[in-house]
Design a protein around this motif. Structure first.
Motif, mmCIF file in Angstrom:
data_model
loop_
_atom_site.group_PDB
_atom_site.id
_atom_site.type_symbol
_atom_site.label_atom_id
_atom_site.label_comp_id
_atom_site.label_asym_id
_atom_site.label_seq_id
_atom_site.Cartn_x
_atom_site.Cartn_y
_atom_site.Cartn_z
ATOM 1 N N ILE A 1 0.850 -1.183 0.000
ATOM 2 C CA ILE A 1 0.000 0.000 0.000
ATOM 3 C C ILE A 1 0.891 1.240 0.000
ATOM 4 O O ILE A 1 2.077 1.159 0.348
ATOM 5 C CB ILE A 1 -0.929 -0.038 1.243
ATOM 6 C CG1 ILE A 1 -2.074 0.959 1.115
ATOM 7 C CG2 ILE A 1 -0.156 0.179 2.513
ATOM 8 C CD1 ILE A 1 -3.145 0.742 2.176
ATOM 9 N N GLY A 2 0.348 2.362 -0.416
ATOM 10 C CA GLY A 2 1.144 3.584 -0.424
ATOM 11 C C GLY A 2 0.324 4.794 0.013
ATOM 12 O O GLY A 2 -0.911 4.781 -0.056
ATOM 13 N N PHE A 3 1.016 5.830 0.488
ATOM 14 C CA PHE A 3 0.355 7.077 0.862
ATOM 15 C C PHE A 3 1.198 8.246 0.401
ATOM 16 O O PHE A 3 2.423 8.175 0.381
ATOM 17 C CB PHE A 3 0.136 7.149 2.375
ATOM 18 C CG PHE A 3 -0.789 6.080 2.872
ATOM 19 C CD1 PHE A 3 -2.161 6.265 2.817
ATOM 20 C CD2 PHE A 3 -0.287 4.871 3.341
ATOM 21 C CE1 PHE A 3 -3.021 5.271 3.242
ATOM 22 C CE2 PHE A 3 -1.143 3.868 3.762
ATOM 23 C CZ PHE A 3 -2.512 4.064 3.713
ATOM 24 N N LYS A 4 0.521 9.320 0.041
ATOM 25 C CA LYS A 4 1.225 10.464 -0.527
ATOM 26 C C LYS A 4 0.537 11.740 -0.091
ATOM 27 O O LYS A 4 -0.659 11.745 0.155
ATOM 28 C CB LYS A 4 1.186 10.336 -2.051
ATOM 29 C CG LYS A 4 2.027 11.328 -2.807
ATOM 30 C CD LYS A 4 2.052 10.979 -4.294
ATOM 31 C CE LYS A 4 3.049 11.863 -5.003
ATOM 32 N NZ LYS A 4 3.277 11.432 -6.374
ATOM 33 N N GLY A 5 1.290 12.822 -0.012
ATOM 34 C CA GLY A 5 0.703 14.111 0.329
ATOM 35 C C GLY A 5 1.501 14.801 1.419
ATOM 36 O O GLY A 5 2.263 14.157 2.149
ATOM 37 N N ALA A 6 1.303 16.122 1.514
ATOM 38 C CA ALA A 6 2.078 16.906 2.473
ATOM 39 C C ALA A 6 1.875 16.409 3.905
ATOM 40 O O ALA A 6 2.763 16.472 4.741
ATOM 41 C CB ALA A 6 1.707 18.382 2.375
ATOM 42 N N GLY A 7 0.667 15.862 4.190
ATOM 43 C CA GLY A 7 0.377 15.412 5.545
ATOM 44 C C GLY A 7 0.710 13.953 5.792
ATOM 45 O O GLY A 7 0.537 13.450 6.907
ATOM 46 N N ALA A 8 1.180 13.246 4.761
ATOM 47 C CA ALA A 8 1.369 11.802 4.876
ATOM 48 C C ALA A 8 2.343 11.381 5.987
ATOM 49 O O ALA A 8 2.024 10.473 6.760
ATOM 50 C CB ALA A 8 1.796 11.226 3.527
#
Lengths: 245, 413, 99
Positions: free
Chosen positions: A66-73
């Protein structure tokens, strides 16, 4: 998670890797893992373990990731109890065996262990993603369904780094490319994420690439491996090598 | 034979006359200044002098005659484009090419070899069928052909069904041709200079004077020249020159590389192009195989050759013609292409009065040389934009009326 | 082989990258007339000299900026987009006539 060993063909109604036909041609024995089937071994296990220690290629596409992305990640990941590597292009092993890699300051990749049993990956899947959608725009964490977008291969063995030098511009030899390091680069002209994640003493490189390219990549790698007597190996051999430590 | 040679050596025709006037001082004033002495610049001068009686013309060239992209293109002539505007324009150019040696009384070595474009996918076949229909409607010989016909047209093409991208069909363009690119520029320059046009080599335009929205003079490294009109025909430097007149263009300059093998006996007649594997190959009358492909991946004002491009061109050429694996490469070079967003040229009026644009020639400039000379000369002489080039005006980008030739151009040339 | 240094991944063969166009601040689409918008979208400086431009490292989809000399092909420096963009850019269209 239980492993149900079964003789080929793979279980009905299960998710198959795009390499499924190649595996059946090699008379692979499959095991069931959640909703997917994974190659357990192609032949006699003891010989396959030796092959994997020298140079092996395994298709781990059925394992969860799984992956997550973004300034808040990164902040969000820490709030979930995830241990993060200090800088991008590095990874750290979690308590449950999952591997968490930072692909940039704002992008995370989470791979399951070889048993597919990492609670982190499995528990994150359905529940947390729903909650992400409700979070504030300021939190800016977006879910990346890596299991569907990317295939996952593993290249194992002492000859792996030398073999890679034929198809990859990044030097992956042990003294240049440490355990846990990540290289995002071109592999046989295919964009790939390469993660060094050794099986105890045996060098091992996970290779993630766009799932539509994996048949080409599989053939290219086997071709490059030929001169080192590299062969396809199942996940059983990898688990044995990992347990040797 | 030796006697014929001896006779020629002693005759009044020997030594042969120069093709163009030797360098003289620049005059104070010209009716028309043409910047760039490539095929286009000299063609415009030739047509102004021969058909419009305008001979007080200076062609200014920072280097030497035909030494820019005229010398660097791969000399492909064809008209099988996709849009009606494009097909009509290039069709007229091919017609003019067919008569060019007679027009000049000078051999430009026109060879009507035909062009075959290969389809390796269903999508390509659909687009070829579309092109063939448009082409035939416009009176251009263009047809979709099957594998058997392809094998007959090009017997040494790799027709294997086991290759990575098997050939499924082709677009056969019987009007496709090639010509000696240098000879085209020489022929135009010779004809223009015979009629009073001045060619000034090693004369670089450093600045362009615009007064009240109208061009009045150009400053060169050899002094200032007043003029009533200016045409810029400087493929590969269009943005740089236009900027001197205060004009911004929708152009990015990309290098385009090609390479050529040693000469071999003639075994390949048509020009063969594959947009899918990004390569085109033809054999020159001298026997060399010319191999070209797509532009470089990023903009650059430099004509260096790269190993990356040699590798990809070679790989693609071998995919089509495996026998070339034995061929030795003679040289590799690059030209600078003015790439426009719609892969069509920019011709006609500019925001500056009496300043005319002949730009945006990307990878399609050589094949348009004769029609460009005719239409741009007419524009300069009459101040009226000929209908056939009206669609290619700069203003089309502001009006969102682009002429999309991307599909009929990429790696086809 | 020409190298380009990615601010995230380090020096790599330039074939690993995709060119992304000249860097120009985008005009506000809601306050730009069609002519200005065409100028922004289609027209280029195409400078022969040092330019600032977008690049993307394909394998990591990482966008960054480079200063490069378009005559010599020399890269002067590469830097993260965060040097120029430090807050989220929204593309919200103004409500109004959708015809």
């Amino acid at each position: 998670m239980t492993h149900v060993n079964s003789s080929q063909p793979a279980m009905q109604n299960q998710r198959r890797s795009p390499l499924y036909r190649r595996h059946t041609e090699l008379k692979a024995e499959f095991e069931s893992l959640g909703d997917a089937s994974l190659v357990s071994r192609y032949g006699e296990l003891a010989a396959e373990i030796e092959s994997a220690a020298q140079l092996g290629l395994a298709d781990l596409s059925a394992l969860p990731r799984i992956g997550f992305k973004g300034a808040g990640a990164p902040q969000w990941a820490i709030s979930q109890g995830i241990k993060l590597p200090e800088s991008p292009n590095h990874s750290v092993v979690q308590d449950d065996g999952a591997l968490v890699g930072k692909l940039s300051h704002q992008e995370l990749l989470i791979l399951s262990d070889l048993a597919g049993s990492s609670a982190l990956v499995n528990s994150l899947e359905p529940v947390q993603i729903e909650s992400l959608k409700q979070s504030e725009p300021a939190a800016q964490t977006y879910h990346l369904p890596r299991a569907h977008s990317h295939s996952c291969l593993a290249v194992t063995g002492t000859a792996a780094a030398e073999m890679f030098s034929k198809v990859c511009g990044v030097d992956l030899r042990s003294h240049k490319f440490a355990q846990g390091q990540i290289a995002q680069t071109s592999l046989a002209k295919i964009n790939a994420v390469i993660v060094r994640h050794d099986l105890a003493e045996t060098p091992c490189f996970y290779v993630l690439s766009d799932i539509s390219t994996v048949e080409f990549l599989w053939d290219c790698l086997l071709d490059a491996m030929q001169e080192y007597a590299g062969v396809p190996v199942g996940v059983a051999a990898l688990r044995s090598l990992a347990a040797r430590g | 034979m030796p006697f014929g040679l001896l006779k020629y050596g002693l005759s009044r025709d020997y030594p042969a006359k120069h093709h163009f006037t030797p360098a003289t001082e620049l005059k104070k004033h010209y009716d028309v200044v043409i910047i760039g002495a490539g095929g286009h610049g000299t063609a415009i001068a030739y047509n102004l002098a021969k058909y419009h009686g305008i001979t007080n013309v200076a062609v200014l060239e920072k280097s030497y005659l035909g030494g820019g992209n005229t010398a660097r293109n791969t000399a492909v002539i064809r008209s099988n484009y996709l849009t009606e505007e494009g097909v009509e324009f290039y069709r007229e150019s091919v017609k003019l090419y067919n008569n060019l040696s007679n027009e000049f009384n000078y051999n430009v070595m026109m060879e009507n070899r035909g062009q075959l474009t290969l389809a390796h996918s269903d999508a390509a076949i659909r687009s070829f069928r579309w092109r063939a229909e448009v082409n035939q409607h416009m009176g251009v010989r263009s047809e979709l052909v099957d594998r058997q016909t392809i094998a007959e047209l090009v017997p040494n093409l790799n027709m294997s069904e086991d290759s990575r991208f098997p050939i499924m069909a082709g677009l056969w363009h019987a009007d496709g041709a090639t010509a000696r690119h240098d000879a085209v520029a020489w022929g135009y320059a010779k004809g223009a200079c015979e009629r009073g046009v001045e060619l000034h080599q090693l004369t670089e335009v450093e600045d362009i004077e615009v007064t009240q929205g109208r061009v009045t003079a150009v400053k060169t490294n050899r002094g200032r020249v007043e003029c009533a009109a200016v045409v810029q025909a400087v493929a590969g430097a269009s943005s740089v020159v236009a900027k001197k007149a205060g004009i911004r263009l929708p152009i990015h300059c990309y290098p385009l590389q090609a390479m050529v093998t040693q000469p071999y006996k003639p075994i390949l007649t048509p020009h063969v192009s594959s947009p899918h594997v990004h390569v085109y190959v033809h054999q020159t009358s001298r026997g060399e195989f010319v191999i070209g492909g797509g532009s470089d991946p990023y903009p650059l004002y430099h004509t260096r050759a790269t190993l990356d491009q040699r590798e990809s061109l070679s790989a693609a050429a071998l995919e089509l013609f495996p026998f070339l694996s034995q061929a030795r490469m003679l040289r590799q070079w690059a030209g600078t292409t003015d790439m426009t967003p719609d892969y069509s040229p920019i011709m006609g009026l500019s925001p500056v009065e009496n300043y005319y644009l002949d730009a945006g020639w990307g990878t399609w400039g050589f094949k348009a040389t004769p029609i460009c000379g005719v239409t741009m000369a007419e524009l300069v002489a009459t101040k009226k934009v000929p209908d056939i080039i009206k669609p290619f005006e700069l203003e089309r980008f502001y009006n969102y009326e682009q002429i999309n030739e991307a599909g009929a151009t990429a790696a086809s040339h | 082989m020409k190298l380009l240094t990615c601010p995230l991944n380090g020096p790599r063969n330039i074939s690993e990258f995709t060119y992304g166009g000249e860097y120009h601040p985008m005009p506000d689409p809601n306050k730009t007339d069609p002519r200005q918008w065409a100028e922004h979208v289609f027209f280029h400086d195409n400078e022969a000299g040092i330019v600032t431009e977008w690049w993307c490292h394909s394998a990591s989809s990482f966008w960054f900026l480079a200063e490069r000399n378009t005559i010599t092909d020399q890269v002067i420096r590469t830097f993260e987009a965060s040097e120029l963009f430090n807050q989220r850019v929204d593309f919200a269209a103004e409500s109004g006539d959708n015809s």
